[in-house]
Design a protein around this motif. Structure first.
Motif, PDB file in Angstrom:
ATOM      1  N   LEU A  35       1.955   6.605  -4.535  1.00 40.29           N
ATOM      2  CA  LEU A  35       1.184   6.544  -5.781  1.00 40.29           C
ATOM      3  C   LEU A  35      -0.313   6.693  -5.515  1.00 40.29           C
ATOM      4  CD1 LEU A  35       3.112   3.727  -7.637  1.00 40.29           C
ATOM      5  CD2 LEU A  35       2.925   6.106  -8.349  1.00 40.29           C
ATOM      6  N   GLY A  36      -0.794   6.108  -4.423  1.00 39.39           N
ATOM      7  CA  GLY A  36      -2.193   6.270  -4.059  1.00 39.39           C
ATOM      8  C   GLY A  36      -2.537   7.705  -3.739  1.00 39.39           C
ATOM      9  N   LEU A  37      -1.626   8.396  -3.059  1.00 41.24           N
ATOM     10  CA  LEU A  37      -1.840   9.805  -2.747  1.00 41.24           C
ATOM     11  C   LEU A  37      -1.864  10.647  -4.023  1.00 41.24           C
ATOM     12  CD1 LEU A  37      -2.158  11.863  -0.466  1.00 41.24           C
ATOM     13  CD2 LEU A  37       0.330  12.095  -0.460  1.00 41.24           C
ATOM     14  N   ILE A  38      -0.947  10.381  -4.935  1.00 40.62           N
ATOM     15  CA  ILE A  38      -0.933  11.096  -6.217  1.00 40.62           C
ATOM     16  C   ILE A  38      -2.220  10.810  -6.989  1.00 40.62           C
ATOM     17  CG2 ILE A  38       0.207  11.201  -8.475  1.00 40.62           C
ATOM     18  CD1 ILE A  38       2.855  10.721  -6.955  1.00 40.62           C
ATOM     19  N   ALA A  39      -2.669   9.559  -6.967  1.00 42.37           N
ATOM     20  CA  ALA A  39      -3.904   9.197  -7.668  1.00 42.37           C
ATOM     21  C   ALA A  39      -5.104   9.923  -7.079  1.00 42.37           C
ATOM     22  CB  ALA A  39      -4.113   7.687  -7.607  1.00 42.37           C
ATOM     23  N   ALA A  40      -5.162  10.016  -5.764  1.00 33.41           N
ATOM     24  CA  ALA A  40      -6.297  10.698  -5.131  1.00 33.41           C
ATOM     25  C   ALA A  40      -6.270  12.196  -5.414  1.00 33.41           C
ATOM     26  CB  ALA A  40      -6.293  10.448  -3.629  1.00 33.41           C
ATOM     27  N   LEU A  41      -5.074  12.784  -5.460  1.00 31.98           N
ATOM     28  CA  LEU A  41      -4.973  14.224  -5.700  1.00 31.98           C
ATOM     29  C   LEU A  41      -5.259  14.590  -7.156  1.00 31.98           C
ATOM     30  CD1 LEU A  41      -1.846  15.122  -3.545  1.00 31.98           C
ATOM     31  CD2 LEU A  41      -4.239  15.592  -3.037  1.00 31.98           C
ATOM     32  N   THR A  42      -4.913  13.715  -8.085  1.00 36.09           N
ATOM     33  CA  THR A  42      -5.108  14.016  -9.508  1.00 36.09           C
ATOM     34  C   THR A  42      -6.259  13.231 -10.116  1.00 36.09           C
ATOM     35  OG1 THR A  42      -3.503  12.344 -10.171  1.00 36.09           O
ATOM     36  CG2 THR A  42      -2.677  14.584  -9.818  1.00 36.09           C
ATOM     37  N   GLY A  43      -7.046  12.580  -9.307  1.00 38.38           N
ATOM     38  CA  GLY A  43      -8.142  11.758  -9.816  1.00 38.38           C
ATOM     39  C   GLY A  43      -9.206  12.542 -10.549  1.00 38.38           C
ATOM     40  N   LEU A  44      -9.531  13.712 -10.042  1.00 37.54           N
ATOM     41  CA  LEU A  44     -10.558  14.513 -10.696  1.00 37.54           C
ATOM     42  C   LEU A  44     -10.113  15.044 -12.050  1.00 37.54           C
ATOM     43  CD1 LEU A  44     -12.405  16.306  -7.878  1.00 37.54           C
ATOM     44  CD2 LEU A  44     -13.409  15.801 -10.063  1.00 37.54           C
ATOM     45  N   PHE A  45      -8.817  15.120 -12.260  1.00 36.17           N
ATOM     46  CA  PHE A  45      -8.291  15.597 -13.537  1.00 36.17           C
ATOM     47  C   PHE A  45      -7.968  14.435 -14.468  1.00 36.17           C
ATOM     48  CE2 PHE A  45      -6.887  18.616 -10.223  1.00 36.17           C
ATOM     49  CZ  PHE A  45      -7.746  19.643 -10.559  1.00 36.17           C
ATOM     50  N   ILE A  46      -8.453  13.258 -14.157  1.00 38.91           N
ATOM     51  CA  ILE A  46      -8.309  12.018 -14.914  1.00 38.91           C
ATOM     52  C   ILE A  46      -6.847  11.569 -14.984  1.00 38.91           C
ATOM     53  CG2 ILE A  46      -8.970  10.806 -17.045  1.00 38.91           C
ATOM     54  CD1 ILE A  46     -11.010  12.963 -17.497  1.00 38.91           C
ATOM     55  N   GLY A  47      -5.953  12.281 -14.365  1.00 34.78           N
ATOM     56  CA  GLY A  47      -4.555  11.877 -14.340  1.00 34.78           C
ATOM     57  C   GLY A  47      -4.274  10.842 -13.270  1.00 34.78           C
ATOM     58  N   GLY A  48      -5.259  10.530 -12.452  1.00 32.64           N
ATOM     59  CA  GLY A  48      -5.055   9.590 -11.365  1.00 32.64           C
ATOM     60  C   GLY A  48      -5.214   8.142 -11.759  1.00 32.64           C
ATOM     61  N   ILE A  49      -5.583   7.882 -12.992  1.00 29.13           N
ATOM     62  CA  ILE A  49      -5.820   6.502 -13.412  1.00 29.13           C
ATOM     63  C   ILE A  49      -4.516   5.718 -13.448  1.00 29.13           C
ATOM     64  CG2 ILE A  49      -6.603   5.064 -15.327  1.00 29.13           C
ATOM     65  CD1 ILE A  49      -8.657   7.222 -15.955  1.00 29.13           C
ATOM     66  N   VAL A  50      -3.482   6.302 -14.021  1.00 31.82           N
ATOM     67  CA  VAL A  50      -2.213   5.586 -14.166  1.00 31.82           C
ATOM     68  C   VAL A  50      -1.556   5.313 -12.807  1.00 31.82           C
ATOM     69  CG1 VAL A  50       0.104   5.715 -15.150  1.00 31.82           C
ATOM     70  CG2 VAL A  50      -1.860   6.416 -16.513  1.00 31.82           C
ATOM     71  N   PRO A  51      -1.375   6.321 -11.938  1.00 29.07           N
ATOM     72  CA  PRO A  51      -0.759   5.989 -10.650  1.00 29.07           C
ATOM     73  C   PRO A  51      -1.615   5.052  -9.804  1.00 29.07           C
ATOM     74  CG  PRO A  51      -1.236   8.337 -10.766  1.00 29.07           C
ATOM     75  CD  PRO A  51      -1.560   7.752 -12.086  1.00 29.07           C
ATOM     76  N   ALA A  52      -2.932   5.122  -9.952  1.00 23.43           N
ATOM     77  CA  ALA A  52      -3.794   4.230  -9.171  1.00 23.43           C
ATOM     78  C   ALA A  52      -3.622   2.782  -9.606  1.00 23.43           C
ATOM     79  CB  ALA A  52      -5.253   4.651  -9.317  1.00 23.43           C
ATOM     80  N   THR A  53      -3.569   2.542 -10.900  1.00 27.65           N
ATOM     81  CA  THR A  53      -3.395   1.159 -11.362  1.00 27.65           C
ATOM     82  C   THR A  53      -2.016   0.626 -10.997  1.00 27.65           C
ATOM     83  OG1 THR A  53      -2.787   1.984 -13.551  1.00 27.65           O
ATOM     84  CG2 THR A  53      -5.064   1.309 -13.234  1.00 27.65           C
ATOM     85  N   VAL A  54      -1.008   1.476 -11.077  1.00 25.67           N
ATOM     86  CA  VAL A  54       0.335   1.043 -10.673  1.00 25.67           C
ATOM     87  C   VAL A  54       0.357   0.756  -9.174  1.00 25.67           C
ATOM     88  CG1 VAL A  54       2.749   1.763 -10.489  1.00 25.67           C
ATOM     89  CG2 VAL A  54       1.477   2.234 -12.571  1.00 25.67           C
ATOM     90  N   ALA A  55      -0.301   1.586  -8.385  1.00 26.10           N
ATOM     91  CA  ALA A  55      -0.347   1.369  -6.936  1.00 26.10           C
ATOM     92  C   ALA A  55      -1.054   0.067  -6.590  1.00 26.10           C
ATOM     93  CB  ALA A  55      -1.047   2.539  -6.252  1.00 26.10           C
ATOM     94  N   LEU A  56      -2.135  -0.229  -7.282  1.00 27.58           N
ATOM     95  CA  LEU A  56      -2.862  -1.473  -6.992  1.00 27.58           C
ATOM     96  C   LEU A  56      -2.057  -2.703  -7.394  1.00 27.58           C
ATOM     97  CD1 LEU A  56      -6.488  -0.393  -7.944  1.00 27.58           C
ATOM     98  CD2 LEU A  56      -5.525  -0.765  -5.663  1.00 27.58           C
ATOM     99  N   GLN A  57      -1.319  -2.607  -8.495  1.00 30.87           N
ATOM    100  CA  GLN A  57      -0.462  -3.732  -8.897  1.00 30.87           C
ATOM    101  C   GLN A  57       0.683  -3.924  -7.901  1.00 30.87           C
ATOM    102  OE1 GLN A  57      -0.852  -5.984 -11.271  1.00 30.87           O
ATOM    103  NE2 GLN A  57      -2.816  -5.044 -11.743  1.00 30.87           N
TER     104      GLN A  57
END
Length: 122
Positions: A35-57
């Protein structure tokens, strides 16, 4: 018993109890890393917010489970990397949002203010 001159002696480990579980990698660490990898790859497209928060939880839950296991759950390195990638994804998403806000303000400032009537209207 020492390993080399000048080094500290190596502590003898107590034999394991037969009913102790074998150390195993926690399954949530792989999910956090993915999930962190997906968040980093899609972060610039604002799509990384959801996987990043799930990864941190999930990382919080994995840390609690690893602490409660008494050292039988491993994978702290993958967990740390996943957290770092999740924070990177959040930072990239925040950067993208700020950049979009600046672009919107600049375009709004360049737009004509009010309605532009023709020259023959009073």
């Amino acid at each position: 018993m020492t390993t080399a001159p000048g080094q500290l002696p190596v502590a003898e480990q107590a034999p394991r109890h037969p009913s102790d579980p074998d150390p195993a990698r926690a399954t949530k660490t792989r999910a956090v890393f993915a999930l962190g990898l997906i968040a980093a790859l899609t972060g610039l497209f604002i799509g990384g917010i959801v996987p990043a928060t799930v990864a941190l939880q999930l990382s919080r839950q994995a840390r609690r489970e690893a602490y409660a296991s008494g050292g039988f759950l491993t994978g702290a390195r993958w967990l740390r990397r996943g957290e770092q990638l999740a924070w990177t994804g959040l930072l990239l998403a925040a950067f993208a949002l700020v950049a979009l806000a600046v672009i919107a303000v600049v375009r709004l400032a360049q737009a004509p203010f009010g309605y532009d009537y023709p020259a023959n209207v009073d």
